[in-house]
Design an enzyme around this catalytic site. Structure first.
Site, PDB file in Angstrom:
ATOM      1  N   ASP A   1     -15.652  -9.218 -21.638  1.00 24.37           N
ATOM      2  CA  ASP A   1     -16.591  -9.342 -20.428  1.00 24.37           C
ATOM      3  C   ASP A   1     -18.105  -9.205 -20.810  1.00 24.37           C
ATOM      4  O   ASP A   1     -18.767 -10.071 -20.218  1.00 24.37           O
ATOM      5  CB  ASP A   1     -15.993  -8.167 -19.434  1.00 24.37           C
ATOM      6  CG  ASP A   1     -14.683  -8.306 -19.256  1.00 24.37           C
ATOM      7  OD1 ASP A   1     -13.936  -9.393 -19.356  1.00 24.37           O
ATOM      8  OD2 ASP A   1     -14.124  -7.373 -18.550  1.00 24.37           O
TER       9      ASP A   1
ATOM     10  N   GLY B   1       0.742  -1.058   0.033  1.00 32.70           N
ATOM     11  CA  GLY B   1       0.102   0.013  -0.039  1.00 32.70           C
ATOM     12  C   GLY B   1       0.739   1.218   0.060  1.00 32.70           C
ATOM     13  O   GLY B   1       2.147   1.285   0.289  1.00 32.70           O
TER      14      GLY B   1
ATOM     15  N   GLU C   1       4.095 -11.250  -5.893  1.00 27.39           N
ATOM     16  CA  GLU C   1       3.055 -11.506  -6.970  1.00 27.39           C
ATOM     17  C   GLU C   1       3.492 -10.976  -8.177  1.00 27.39           C
ATOM     18  O   GLU C   1       2.782 -11.268  -9.140  1.00 27.39           O
ATOM     19  CB  GLU C   1       1.855 -10.965  -6.407  1.00 27.39           C
ATOM     20  CG  GLU C   1       1.801  -9.563  -6.245  1.00 27.39           C
ATOM     21  CD  GLU C   1       2.520  -8.787  -4.764  1.00 27.39           C
ATOM     22  OE1 GLU C   1       3.521  -9.432  -4.310  1.00 27.39           O
ATOM     23  OE2 GLU C   1       1.950  -7.816  -4.505  1.00 27.39           O
TER      24      GLU C   1
ATOM     25  N   CYS D   1       5.255  -6.009   1.492  1.00 27.40           N
ATOM     26  CA  CYS D   1       5.637  -4.511   1.367  1.00 27.40           C
ATOM     27  C   CYS D   1       4.955  -3.692   2.545  1.00 27.40           C
ATOM     28  O   CYS D   1       5.452  -3.818   3.632  1.00 27.40           O
ATOM     29  CB  CYS D   1       5.151  -4.074   0.099  1.00 27.40           C
ATOM     30  SG  CYS D   1       5.888  -2.617  -0.355  1.00 27.40           S
ATOM     31  N   TYR D   2       4.105  -2.911   2.388  1.00 29.98           N
ATOM     32  CA  TYR D   2       3.321  -2.244   3.460  1.00 29.98           C
ATOM     33  C   TYR D   2       3.002  -3.346   4.670  1.00 29.98           C
ATOM     34  O   TYR D   2       3.114  -3.033   5.809  1.00 29.98           O
ATOM     35  CB  TYR D   2       2.099  -1.456   2.960  1.00 29.98           C
ATOM     36  CG  TYR D   2       1.294  -0.558   4.022  1.00 29.98           C
ATOM     37  CD1 TYR D   2       1.869   0.630   4.574  1.00 29.98           C
ATOM     38  CD2 TYR D   2       0.589  -1.299   4.933  1.00 29.98           C
ATOM     39  CE1 TYR D   2       1.257   1.357   5.360  1.00 29.98           C
ATOM     40  CE2 TYR D   2      -0.094  -0.538   5.752  1.00 29.98           C
ATOM     41  CZ  TYR D   2       0.393   0.828   6.190  1.00 29.98           C
ATOM     42  OH  TYR D   2      -0.410   1.525   7.114  1.00 29.98           O
TER      43      TYR D   2
ATOM     44  N   LYS E   1     -10.122 -11.812 -15.326  1.00 33.60           N
ATOM     45  CA  LYS E   1     -10.233 -11.720 -16.920  1.00 33.60           C
ATOM     46  C   LYS E   1      -9.856 -13.251 -17.511  1.00 33.60           C
ATOM     47  O   LYS E   1     -10.575 -13.668 -18.294  1.00 33.60           O
ATOM     48  CB  LYS E   1      -9.088 -10.817 -17.422  1.00 33.60           C
ATOM     49  CG  LYS E   1      -9.248 -10.588 -18.968  1.00 33.60           C
ATOM     50  CD  LYS E   1     -10.546  -9.473 -19.062  1.00 33.60           C
ATOM     51  CE  LYS E   1     -10.371  -8.863 -20.426  1.00 33.60           C
ATOM     52  NZ  LYS E   1     -11.305  -7.662 -20.093  1.00 33.60           N
TER      53      LYS E   1
ATOM     54  N   HIS F   1       7.641  -7.857  -3.759  1.00 34.83           N
ATOM     55  CA  HIS F   1       6.332  -8.324  -4.175  1.00 34.83           C
ATOM     56  C   HIS F   1       6.695  -9.556  -4.804  1.00 34.83           C
ATOM     57  O   HIS F   1       7.019  -9.870  -5.912  1.00 34.83           O
ATOM     58  CB  HIS F   1       5.717  -7.296  -5.260  1.00 34.83           C
ATOM     59  CG  HIS F   1       5.432  -6.068  -4.457  1.00 34.83           C
ATOM     60  ND1 HIS F   1       4.039  -5.850  -3.760  1.00 34.83           N
ATOM     61  CD2 HIS F   1       6.115  -5.111  -4.221  1.00 34.83           C
ATOM     62  CE1 HIS F   1       4.135  -4.618  -3.389  1.00 34.83           C
ATOM     63  NE2 HIS F   1       5.267  -4.193  -3.580  1.00 34.83           N
TER      64      HIS F   1
END
Ligand code: XMP
Length: 509
Positions: free
Chosen positions: A221, A51, A166, A78-79, A365, A164
């Site tokens: 979508d 964040g 991810e 991180c945060y 997605k 990170h």
């Protein structure tokens, strides 16, 4: 289920998406969620996301400390890494910024980092650092600029990572997340197989005999959502609002697609003139988005009124909202910093009093594409690159004029055509041409001419949240560039954009 507490990072969704890709279900929760609420959800592990804030600031988002006694593993990123250290008695201070690729050196083995090498490429983005660990925590990794880049309390199963895991630039990030799932003891049985039947049954129960109206764009979508709704009821009215700032030939393409799929009620609303008039002279990107959003709603409302007069009451509104749209527009936490105003979600006013039908609201997605395949939609339509709601307006930097729209449409068409012909299109998340409102000199025939610069952008990505520039073969780029300069009047130069996201975004505005 793994709960991802949202501290406002743009990568929050990415963490959840990666967990799902590893076969465990993950959901995003506001950072104010209590341990009791997480217990109710039978959460097996908690991730505290990154964040933009600093843990020591007044009103900085924090965490319900009861989460530490839930007995489930916790991973701070991180945060989240800083917050865990801070609330458990360590200290966090402003430090020199680390941004981008760094090398993590393992200091001590930990279960979280199992199977990783002594040195690992990781991706950092921080301006604060943990400088003292809480009691019971062990330092497990450091980088050149960050002395406490990874820590663990193996007994309590609490872990922190300054980098990170991810994002794709962290080379073995998936392995780290996989290790976390093993520590959590997650079964990893999450799949979307059979979801189509469940969703159609849910739509039937909600819709009954009622009519559903739906704005469609030709994008993945709205296509998958409208096809699922059609499987539940033939009483679906699809409306395509043409704001005139769309791809070349798009209106025709969408009409044919919906006709071929057997939709009985497909309506086209040509509103390009209203949009052009209202956008005249507007250069501010957010103002452009607001005008387009507002006008879109107006045109759509008028169409609904017309259809009601013709066909009777319509009380339901179908929408292709997907999970990241919903969380982003809900601004999951106070910490979420709005990067852009996305106009396509929650934009339709409450006064329309339509009940929402959003079958894709919990999906990412790639899950939507998979679902589309399951229900037999054409692969070509499902593999189309995403196209933003405000369309070419965010790809024409500065004022939108008819000339500029024409230029971008033609250049975009040529670039896409070359990518398809060379087999590159399906490897790419999104590719397009953008127009830069500066003129550069060129030589055409024997005379000098001044024309616009077209920037070609093509990125690879998992979900648009982070992106790398696509390494397209030079000959494909060269063919696209020379075809554009030769065939598109008003263009003298073509450049290829090689910036990553972050720090750049995918679109130009
Ligand atoms: P950025 O430019 O933020 O784009 O890196 C990330 C993804 O979002 C799309 N995008 C938008 N979609 N309305 C939309 O419906 C918008 O205002 C908007 N801005 C960006 C973009 O095409 C990419 O897929």
């Amino acid at each position: 289920m793994i709960a991802v507490l949202d501290y406002g990072s743009q990568f929050c969704h990415l963490a959840a998406r990666r967990i799902r890709a590893l076969g465990a279900y993950a959901e995003i929760f506001p950072n104010t969620t209590t341990a009791a609420a997480l217990k109710n959800k039978k959460v097996e592990g908690v991730i505290l996301s990154g964040g933009p804030r600093s843990v020591y600031e007044r009103d900085a988002p924090t965490v319900d400390k009861s989460i530490f006694s839930m007995g489930v593993p916790i991973l701070g990123i991180c945060y989240g890494h800083q917050l865990l250290a801070y609330v458990l008695g360590g200290s966090v201070v402003p430090s020199s910024r680390e941004y981008g690729k760094e090398t993590l050196t393992a200091v001590k083995k930990s279960r979280l980092m199992g199977g990783l090498g002594k040195k690992e490429q990781v991706w950092m983005s921080h301006g604060d650092s943990v400088v003292k660990l809480p009691h019971g925590f062990t330092l497990t990794g450091k980088t050149r600029g960050c002395k406490i880049a990874a820590y663990a309390d193996e007994k309590k199963r609490i872990y922190g990572l300054q980098f990170h895991p991810e994002v794709q630039h962290t080379m073995h990030g998936m392995r780290i997340l996989e290790n976390f799932l093993s520590i959590c003891g997650c079964k990893r049985s999450y799949t979307i197989k059979g979801l189509d039947k469940k969703l159609v049954a849910e739509i039937k129960a909600k819709v009954g005999n009622g009519a559903v109206i739906m704005g469609v764009s030709g994008g993945v979508d709205s296509l998958v959502a409208s096809a699922l709704i059609k499987m539940a009821t033939q009483n679906i009215y699809c409306v395509f609002v043409d704001h005139g700032i769309i791809r070349k030939g798009e209106a025709e393409y969408v009409r044919k697609l919906y006709e071929a799929l057997g939709f009985r009620h497909y309506y086209y609303a040509d509103a390009s003139q209203i949009f052009y008039t209202r956008l005249k002279g507007v250069t501010d990107p957010e103002e452009k988005r607001r005008i387009i959003g507002r006008t879109f709603i107006e045109v759509f409302e008028a169409k609904v009124k017309e259809l009601k007069a013709r066909h009777g009451e319509i009380k339901l509104l179908g929408q292709g909202t997907i999970y990241p749209d919903r969380i982003e527009s809900a601004k999951a936490s106070k910490a979420a910093s709005v990067i852009k105003t996305h106009h396509n979600v929650g934009g339709l006013p409450a006064k329309m009093k339509l009940k929402l039908v959003e079958p894709l609201k919990d999906l990412y997605k790639d899950e939507v594409r998979e679902l589309g395949m399951m229900i037999g939609l054409p692969k070509e339509a499902l593999m189309r690159h995403p196209f933003p709601g405000p369309g070419l307006a965010v790809r024409i930097v500065g004022e939108i004029t008819a000339e500029r729209i024409g230029i971008v449409q033609e250049a975009d068409f040529i670039f896409t055509d070359e990518l398809k012909k060379s087999g590159q299109y399906d490897r790419i998340w999104q590719a397009f041409a953008a127009l830069l409102p500066v003129k550069a000199v060129g030589v055409m025939g024997d005379s000098r001419s001044y024309g616009y610069i077209i920037a070609l952008r093509a990125v690879t990505s998992v979900d648009g949240m982070t992106a790398d520039w696509a390494k397209i073969p030079n000959d494909v780029l060269e063919r696209a560039a020379s075809r554009i300069v030769k065939n598109v009047r008003g263009v003298t130069r073509v450049v290829y954009d090689i910036t990553q996201k972050p720090p750049a975004t995918i679109e130009y505005e």
